[in-house]
Design a protein around this motif. Structure first.
Motif, PDB file in Angstrom:
ATOM      1  N   SER A   5       0.806  -1.396  -0.027  1.00 17.53           N
ATOM      2  CA  SER A   5       0.043   0.010   0.047  1.00 17.53           C
ATOM      3  C   SER A   5       0.940   1.398   0.042  1.00 17.53           C
ATOM      4  O   SER A   5       0.389   2.310  -0.500  1.00 17.53           O
ATOM      5  CB  SER A   5      -0.916   0.133   1.198  1.00 17.53           C
ATOM      6  OG  SER A   5      -0.117  -0.342   2.296  1.00 17.53           O
ATOM      7  N   LYS A   8       1.972   1.473  -3.685  1.00 19.68           N
ATOM      8  CA  LYS A   8       0.519   2.010  -4.508  1.00 19.68           C
ATOM      9  C   LYS A   8       0.361   3.610  -4.132  1.00 19.68           C
ATOM     10  O   LYS A   8       0.243   4.392  -5.296  1.00 19.68           O
ATOM     11  CB  LYS A   8      -0.518   1.261  -4.143  1.00 19.68           C
ATOM     12  CG  LYS A   8      -1.207   0.807  -5.063  1.00 19.68           C
ATOM     13  CD  LYS A   8      -2.535  -0.147  -4.686  1.00 19.68           C
ATOM     14  CE  LYS A   8      -3.610   0.420  -5.285  1.00 19.68           C
ATOM     15  NZ  LYS A   8      -4.990  -0.039  -4.917  1.00 19.68           N
ATOM     16  N   LYS A   9       0.487   3.835  -2.991  1.00 22.56           N
ATOM     17  CA  LYS A   9       0.335   5.416  -2.819  1.00 22.56           C
ATOM     18  C   LYS A   9       1.374   6.509  -3.493  1.00 22.56           C
ATOM     19  O   LYS A   9       1.227   7.302  -3.785  1.00 22.56           O
ATOM     20  CB  LYS A   9       0.050   5.478  -1.304  1.00 22.56           C
ATOM     21  CG  LYS A   9      -0.584   6.713  -0.885  1.00 22.56           C
ATOM     22  CD  LYS A   9      -1.368   6.794   0.503  1.00 22.56           C
ATOM     23  CE  LYS A   9      -1.662   8.237   0.753  1.00 22.56           C
ATOM     24  NZ  LYS A   9      -1.533   8.598   2.241  1.00 22.56           N
ATOM     25  N   THR A  10       2.715   5.770  -3.265  1.00 20.64           N
ATOM     26  CA  THR A  10       3.629   6.341  -3.725  1.00 20.64           C
ATOM     27  C   THR A  10       3.549   6.741  -5.340  1.00 20.64           C
ATOM     28  O   THR A  10       3.574   7.797  -5.641  1.00 20.64           O
ATOM     29  CB  THR A  10       5.182   5.695  -3.312  1.00 20.64           C
ATOM     30  OG1 THR A  10       5.007   5.257  -1.954  1.00 20.64           O
ATOM     31  CG2 THR A  10       6.429   6.387  -3.880  1.00 20.64           C
ATOM     32  N   SER A  12       0.836   6.652  -6.698  1.00 26.65           N
ATOM     33  CA  SER A  12      -0.232   7.769  -7.204  1.00 26.65           C
ATOM     34  C   SER A  12       0.302   9.249  -6.932  1.00 26.65           C
ATOM     35  O   SER A  12      -0.025  10.167  -7.919  1.00 26.65           O
ATOM     36  CB  SER A  12      -1.314   7.207  -6.675  1.00 26.65           C
ATOM     37  OG  SER A  12      -1.510   7.722  -5.377  1.00 26.65           O
ATOM     38  N   LEU A  13       1.249   9.147  -5.980  1.00 28.75           N
ATOM     39  CA  LEU A  13       1.553  10.713  -5.887  1.00 28.75           C
ATOM     40  C   LEU A  13       2.562  10.990  -6.851  1.00 28.75           C
ATOM     41  O   LEU A  13       2.630  12.209  -7.354  1.00 28.75           O
ATOM     42  CB  LEU A  13       2.448  10.673  -4.482  1.00 28.75           C
ATOM     43  CG  LEU A  13       1.305  10.697  -3.217  1.00 28.75           C
ATOM     44  CD1 LEU A  13       2.298  10.259  -2.018  1.00 28.75           C
ATOM     45  CD2 LEU A  13       0.599  11.828  -3.151  1.00 28.75           C
ATOM     46  N   SER A  64       7.309   8.486  -1.234  1.00 28.77           N
ATOM     47  CA  SER A  64       7.105   7.377  -0.240  1.00 28.77           C
ATOM     48  C   SER A  64       7.036   7.852   1.188  1.00 28.77           C
ATOM     49  O   SER A  64       6.416   7.275   2.071  1.00 28.77           O
ATOM     50  CB  SER A  64       8.222   6.378  -0.645  1.00 28.77           C
ATOM     51  OG  SER A  64       9.256   7.132  -0.449  1.00 28.77           O
ATOM     52  N   ALA A  67       3.754   8.904   1.580  1.00 28.64           N
ATOM     53  CA  ALA A  67       2.762   7.592   1.605  1.00 28.64           C
ATOM     54  C   ALA A  67       2.821   7.031   2.888  1.00 28.64           C
ATOM     55  O   ALA A  67       1.797   6.471   3.494  1.00 28.64           O
ATOM     56  CB  ALA A  67       3.120   6.918   0.559  1.00 28.64           C
TER      57      ALA A  67
END
Ligand code: ADP
Ligand code: MG
Length: 450
Positions: A5, A8-10, A12-13, A64, A67
């Motif tokens: 996760s 994934k968040k990294t 999308s950023l 990251s 994130a």
């Protein structure tokens, strides 16, 4: 927070902060390995590897950290991630095939096309102006048909489009000798097709290309105004695309800016990846000169190279041309190459290249060819958008490249007054800030005029 996760968040950023090709080319191919003690371990695919990581590391660390909600540092190693298509076995950074194909290797293949032995990845200097294009090309060369199809490379004259395209060719010939590869300039493609048509053998023409596995087409802008060729190309394109065979195309502009190119072709050319090459910065120009000198066994002081690199900015062909003249001049006059001799020679060459040599008629002609409009339209008064923009560009170039006054320019453009010339010039100056295709058009037209 679990690794998946955070990554994934990294991503999308990062997606929001980077341009799309860079993100697609590089970030999406990174594989997160573990996250412990606030350190994120990543694997980077072999070929695109660490060079890019250096560039993007702080961006990845920031994303990251955001994130994970805590400061994270990144450690990366390269290797086969499984995500990278067919990395070369045992490859370190940027695995490069031997420079040029040895003659005996060539014979194994069906009619290997002639590729300039100098145009390899090894000889291609990478800088910020061509980094993405280089990465995309390497990725296509490693996994033809699997990464970006078609790969569409565009940029102004003399910036390395043919070089990088043929580098893809060399690489594939050397690493995948079983594949049939065709390199063809659009001019040659058109002539060849006309010959086949004359002999009533159009099908043979199509079949000839369909036997190929990789098709490199140089300077596609020359299909403008040729419906028959566009139709054939369209058929061949579709067949290649459907059978996942690689197509690489170069052009001096974006597909949408090629006049008279059918919409369905424009849309197909947009299906893959579009990568541009920009004019090189000073550092890159200097490295290119040094590389050329390395291969030429002459001694030139660093300062002289810097002088050339800082004077010749337009494109790499001119840069190399100037270096060659300096070398030739020195050897003909049996003089040692010094900075002052270099300055003398440059001063001889550069005024010739400077503006003021063009007349308005040749500007009008080149602009009309580039945009596919009639010269009469450029000096007329019709207000259609397809004409207004080229007309303004022509006036802009007339002011930049001749010593004519605004009123004189107005006169030559169908008796317009000086304020409408001024308006056009100012409008183009604003467009130049906003729309890179205007810059590209102007660079291209200028390079044909000088
Ligand atoms: P284009 O096809 O874009 O008009 P070319 O590929 O013919 O340009 O390049 C012009 C010259 O510049 C060639 O001699 C080529 O080897 C050289 N060149 C272009 N880009 C590079 C580069 N990145 N590194 C080294 N040489 C280059
Ligand atoms: Mg070329």
């Amino acid at each position: 927070m679990p690794l998946e996760s955070v990554w994934k968040k990294t991503l999308s950023l990062l997606e929001k902060k980077m341009n799309r090709p860079a993100f697609e080319l590089f970030m999406k191919r990174i594989v997160p390995v573990s996250l412990s003690d606030n350190t994120l371990y990543l694997k980077v695919p072999g070929a695109l590897s660490m060079n890019y990581l250096d560039e993007y590391k702080s961006l990845i660390e920031d994303a990251s950290s955001e994130a994970a909600g805590t400061r994270v540092s990144v450690i990366a190693s390269h290797g086969d991630t499984g995500a990278a298509p067919e990395p070369s076995p045992g490859a370190a950074h940027f695995p490069l095939p031997p420079a040029a194909a040895a003659p005996h290797q060539k014979q194994r293949r069906r009619g290997t096309p002639f590729l300039n032995p100098k145009y390899t990845f090894e000889n291609f200097v990478v800088g910020s102006s061509n980094r993405l294009c280089h990465a995309a090309s390497l990725s296509v060369a490693e996994a033809p048909g699997k990464s970006y199809n078609p790969l569409f490379i565009y940029g102004g004259v003399g910036l390395g489009k043919t070089h990088v395209m043929q580098a893809i060719g060399h690489y594939i010939i050397n690493t995948k000798p079983h594949l049939n590869l065709d390199y063809v300039t659009t001019d040659a493609f058109i002539h060849e097709m006309m010959n086949f048509v004359q002999e009533g053998k159009l099908l043979d023409f199509r079949n000839k290309y369909l036997r190929s596995d990789v098709l490199l087409i140089d300077d596609i802008q020359f299909v403008q105004g040729r419906e028959g060729t566009q139709y054939e190309f369209f058929q061949i394109f579709n067949s290649f695309y459907e059978s996942k065979k690689q197509i690489v195309i170069t052009c001096d502009r974006l597909p949408k800016d090629i006049p008279t190119l059918e919409d369905r072709l424009v849309s197909r050319l947009n299906w893959g990846l579009i990568a541009d090459i920009k004019p090189p910065d000073f550092e890159t120009r200097l490295v290119i000169l040094k590389k050329n000198v390395e291969n030429s066994a002459v001694a030139i002081p660093e300062e002289a190279l810097e002088l050339i690199a800082s004077t010749v900015k337009s494109n790499i062909r001119d840069l190399e041309g100037t270096l060659n003249r300096v070398i030739a001049h020195a050897s003909l006059s049996s003089r040692e190459i010094t900075t002052s001799l270099t300055r003398e020679i440059i001063n001889d060459i550069v005024p010739l290249k400077a503006p003021l040599t063009s007349n308005i008629q040749s500007i009008i002609n080149e602009v009309s060819v580039y945009f596919g409009v009639e010269p009469e339209d450029l000096i007329g008064r019709r207000r259609k958008r397809e004409i207004v923009m080229p007309r303004m560009i022509a006036m802009f170039l007339a002011r930049e490249m001749t010593d004519r006054t605004l009123s004189q320019i107005g006169k030559e453009f169908g008796n317009k007054d000086h304020s409408s010339v001024l308006y056009s010039c100012e409008k183009i100056e604003r467009e130049l800030q906003r729309d890179s295709s205007v810059q590209l058009a102007i660079d291209n037209i200028k390079s044909r005029l000088i």
